[in-house]
Design an enzyme around this catalytic site. Structure first.
Site, PDB file in Angstrom:
ATOM      1  N   GLN A 171      33.763  29.235  33.817  1.00 32.00           N
ATOM      2  CA  GLN A 171      34.791  28.006  33.763  1.00 32.00           C
ATOM      3  C   GLN A 171      34.070  26.691  33.966  1.00 32.00           C
ATOM      4  O   GLN A 171      34.334  25.702  33.234  1.00 32.00           O
ATOM      5  CB  GLN A 171      35.918  28.321  34.780  1.00 32.00           C
ATOM      6  CG  GLN A 171      36.819  29.214  34.281  1.00 32.00           C
ATOM      7  CD  GLN A 171      37.829  29.857  35.418  1.00 32.00           C
ATOM      8  OE1 GLN A 171      37.922  29.348  36.467  1.00 32.00           O
ATOM      9  NE2 GLN A 171      38.711  30.737  35.046  1.00 32.00           N
ATOM     10  N   ASP A 317      36.314  40.316  36.764  1.00 28.25           N
ATOM     11  CA  ASP A 317      37.603  40.882  37.145  1.00 28.25           C
ATOM     12  C   ASP A 317      37.917  41.862  37.137  1.00 28.25           C
ATOM     13  O   ASP A 317      39.099  42.432  37.265  1.00 28.25           O
ATOM     14  CB  ASP A 317      38.394  39.993  36.044  1.00 28.25           C
ATOM     15  CG  ASP A 317      38.082  38.228  35.765  1.00 28.25           C
ATOM     16  OD1 ASP A 317      37.825  37.922  36.964  1.00 28.25           O
ATOM     17  OD2 ASP A 317      38.385  37.863  34.879  1.00 28.25           O
ATOM     18  N   ARG A 348      40.112  38.316  46.644  1.00 26.31           N
ATOM     19  CA  ARG A 348      40.096  39.613  46.025  1.00 26.31           C
ATOM     20  C   ARG A 348      39.181  40.688  47.008  1.00 26.31           C
ATOM     21  O   ARG A 348      39.313  41.935  46.850  1.00 26.31           O
ATOM     22  CB  ARG A 348      39.619  39.652  44.584  1.00 26.31           C
ATOM     23  CG  ARG A 348      40.879  39.047  43.915  1.00 26.31           C
ATOM     24  CD  ARG A 348      40.473  39.304  42.234  1.00 26.31           C
ATOM     25  NE  ARG A 348      41.725  38.480  41.604  1.00 26.31           N
ATOM     26  CZ  ARG A 348      41.556  38.149  40.325  1.00 26.31           C
ATOM     27  NH1 ARG A 348      40.293  38.308  39.613  1.00 26.31           N
ATOM     28  NH2 ARG A 348      42.411  37.894  39.565  1.00 26.31           N
TER      29      ARG A 348
HETATM   30  O1  SPQ Z   1      41.903  31.789  34.636  1.00 23.63           O
HETATM   31  P1  SPQ Z   1      41.863  32.426  35.961  1.00 23.63           P
HETATM   32  O2  SPQ Z   1      43.053  32.352  36.750  1.00 23.63           O
HETATM   33  O3  SPQ Z   1      40.572  32.081  36.933  1.00 23.63           O
HETATM   34  O4  SPQ Z   1      41.613  34.030  35.883  1.00 23.63           O
HETATM   35  C1  SPQ Z   1      40.465  34.994  36.158  1.00 23.63           C
HETATM   36  C2  SPQ Z   1      41.493  36.345  35.991  1.00 23.63           C
HETATM   37  O5  SPQ Z   1      41.327  37.258  36.988  1.00 23.63           O
HETATM   38  O6  SPQ Z   1      42.041  36.572  34.984  1.00 23.63           O
HETATM   39  C3  SPQ Z   1      39.981  34.756  37.474  1.00 23.63           C
HETATM   40  F1  SPQ Z   1      40.871  34.867  38.397  1.00 23.63           F
HETATM   41  O7  SPQ Z   1      39.594  35.238  35.075  1.00 23.63           O
HETATM   42  C4  SPQ Z   1      38.431  34.199  35.071  1.00 23.63           C
HETATM   43  C5  SPQ Z   1      37.127  34.734  35.536  1.00 23.63           C
HETATM   44  O8  SPQ Z   1      37.166  35.409  36.597  1.00 23.63           O
HETATM   45  C6  SPQ Z   1      38.677  33.861  33.250  1.00 23.63           C
HETATM   46  C7  SPQ Z   1      37.483  33.080  33.100  1.00 23.63           C
HETATM   47  C8  SPQ Z   1      37.278  32.251  31.760  1.00 23.63           C
HETATM   48  O9  SPQ Z   1      38.103  32.600  31.095  1.00 23.63           O
HETATM   49  O10 SPQ Z   1      36.419  31.369  31.610  1.00 23.63           O
HETATM   50  C9  SPQ Z   1      35.954  33.092  33.852  1.00 23.63           C
HETATM   51  C10 SPQ Z   1      35.910  33.807  34.852  1.00 23.63           C
HETATM   52  O11 SPQ Z   1      36.206  33.039  36.013  1.00 23.63           O
HETATM   53  P2  SPQ Z   1      34.749  32.095  36.518  1.00 23.63           P
HETATM   54  O12 SPQ Z   1      35.057  31.305  37.662  1.00 23.63           O
HETATM   55  O13 SPQ Z   1      33.788  32.997  36.882  1.00 23.63           O
HETATM   56  O14 SPQ Z   1      34.099  31.149  35.562  1.00 23.63           O
END
Ligand code: SPQ
Length: 431
Positions: A171, A317, A348
């Site tokens: 993200q 996840d 989590r």
């Molecule tokens: O969108 P959200 O709420 O952050 O969703 C989650 C999930 O479990 O579906 C995490 F809570 O997934 C993220 C993932 O953990 C989705 C994501 C992406 O689409 O870029 C990346 C991961 O998060 P991060 O913080 O590691 O970039």
């Protein structure tokens, strides 16, 4: 959905084939890039989960025409330069991906908007995104000067930066790259460990030029995107629940068709293999864009393993449901380097441990993970979802191996990423 769901099967066996819904991460990005691009984008296999619907409604508020019939989505955009200032707040709902990627996109646009989120999202840290964006010249403020939603973004001219990521996060990486797309100069992002690369792949699909050197990605600013067709494969993070279910439930044998096999997401398959799960891969396709194929999983005798390091971003996840699987494995499973789990929809690490203990699991928490000893016969109990879809689905799958019913409190959050989860569970059990 009712306020409580009861999972109770007489000696369940999971058999058959399943096509899980579209990948959540890819669905978000398809709508985002289709809206930044000028012209038409057609998306098939879109995930109609609540998170992705939040992304669609944000762009509709910004003046992008988006229509959806089930999993087929048509985007017709004037391009980022033609967006209009929204009349109302942009609501990211429960979706961290929507909020963080949109901050990067809106920072370099020409509109001013305020973004809000639900009771869980407003507790998730945004500084990891607002800090690099501020270095680029973004104007992002919060009345209370804190780094949480709601945040007001005043679109402005951005400057490229060289950014060394402090955490492995797709993200954060995506937010900086998407801001870099609108910035003056060449932006570089260097990762600590490789995280999911859907943004990079899709930017190329929409005509952008990026280069990669090890863990460093470079993108030149002011590139125009062109609308295109996107096919979304099944979400391996959704399939993971039934992969684990098949692996730990006696006599089970399930094939997952057209499931995403992007190597930055397949850490779950590496762990299943290390735990002794019988697995077959076939029909692999789509090597230039997003890879997908069929994965067959059979019930197996399980052994403990260690999950840490570079594997973590490739299965972040899936850790809640892998912790459940570890309760059925012989030995001591150690999950480490996973402190990011503490800033998801809920903490989590604590939530998974608290709920699995209610079933009788032998599990301890550490600052960056969990240690699970097994195998343990689990018992029925009432489990909380914490409003977190991954906790809700972990609870549901646990009910396949408990010696009594599992009650799930507030299962409605499962619709965030897998609206037809319970129908798919019913379709696999005792067919
Ligand atoms: O969108 P959200 O709420 O952050 O969703 C989650 C999930 O479990 O579906 C995490 F809570 O997934 C993220 C993932 O953990 C989705 C994501 C992406 O689409 O870029 C990346 C991961 O998060 P991060 O913080 O590691 O970039």
């Amino acid at each position: 959905m009712p306020e409580e769901k009861i999972i109770s099967f007489e000696q369940p066996v999971l058999r058959g084939t399943l096509q899980v819904p579209g990948d959540k991460s890819i669905s978000h990005r398809a709508v985002m890039l289709g809206s930044i691009a000028k012209g038409k984008t057609s998306i098939t296999g879109f995930l109609d989960g609540e998170d992705c619907l939040s992304t669609i409604s944000m762009f509709q508020q910004l003046g992008v025409s988006i229509t959806r019939e089930g999993t087929a989505v048509q985007v017709d955009s004037p391009g980022i330069a033609g967006w209009k200032t929204p009349a109302e707040k942009l609501d990211a709902g429960n979706s961290g991906t929507t909020a963080r990627l949109m901050l990067g996109i809106l920072a370099g646009s020409s509109v001013t908007s305020t973004m809000c989120g639900d009771q869980y999202l407003t507790k998730r840290p945004m500084k990891r995104v607002t800090a690099p964006l501020a270095l680029m010249g973004a104007a992002i403020t919060n009345e209370a000067q804190k780094d949480y939603l709601p945040l007001t973004v005043q679109g402005s001219k951005l400057q490229a930066i060289d950014y060394q990521m402090p955490v492995a996060s797709a993200q954060v990486k995506s937010a900086v790259l998407l801001a870099g797309l609108q910035a003056e100069g060449e932006t570089t992002v260097t990762e600590t460990d490789v995280s999911r690369d859907h943004t990079e792949r899709m930017l190329r699909q929409f005509g952008a030029k990026l280069s990669q050197d090890g863990k460093t990605i470079r993108i030149k600013g002011r590139q125009q995107l062109t609308g295109t067709d996107v096919v979304v494969p099944g979400d391996i993070s959704s399939a993971a629940f039934f992969m684990v279910a098949a692996a730990m439930t006696a006599d089970s044998d399930v094939s997952f068709e057209k499931v995403g096999l992007n190597p930055t997401r397949t850490g779950i398959l590496d762990v299943l293999e290390a735990m002794g799960v019988q697995m077959e891969l076939s029909d692999e396709q789509g090597f230039d864009g997003e890879r997908y194929g069929t994965v067959r999983i059979r019930h197996s005798k399980l052994k403990a393993t260690e999950i840490g390091g570079e594997l973590i971003p490739r299965l972040i996840d899936e850790l809640p449901v892998l912790a459940l699987l570890a309760t059925q494995a012989e030995g001591r499973t150690v999950i480490k380097d996973a402190q990011e789990l503490r800033v998801k929809e809920t903490d989590r690490i604590e939530a998974v441990a608290a709920e699995l203990r209610k079933l009788g699991a032998n599990i301890e928490t550490t600052p960056d993970g969990m240690i699970i000893s097994g195998p343990t016969q689990l018992h029925g109990a009432t489990l909380a979802s914490y409003g977190d879809h991954r906790l809700g689905m972990m609870a549901a799958v646990s009910g396949l191996i408990t010696d009594g019913p599992v009650h799930i409190d507030d299962p409605s959050c499962i619709a965030i990423s897998y609206p037809q989860f319970f129908e798919d569970l019913e379709s696999l059990v005792n067919v």
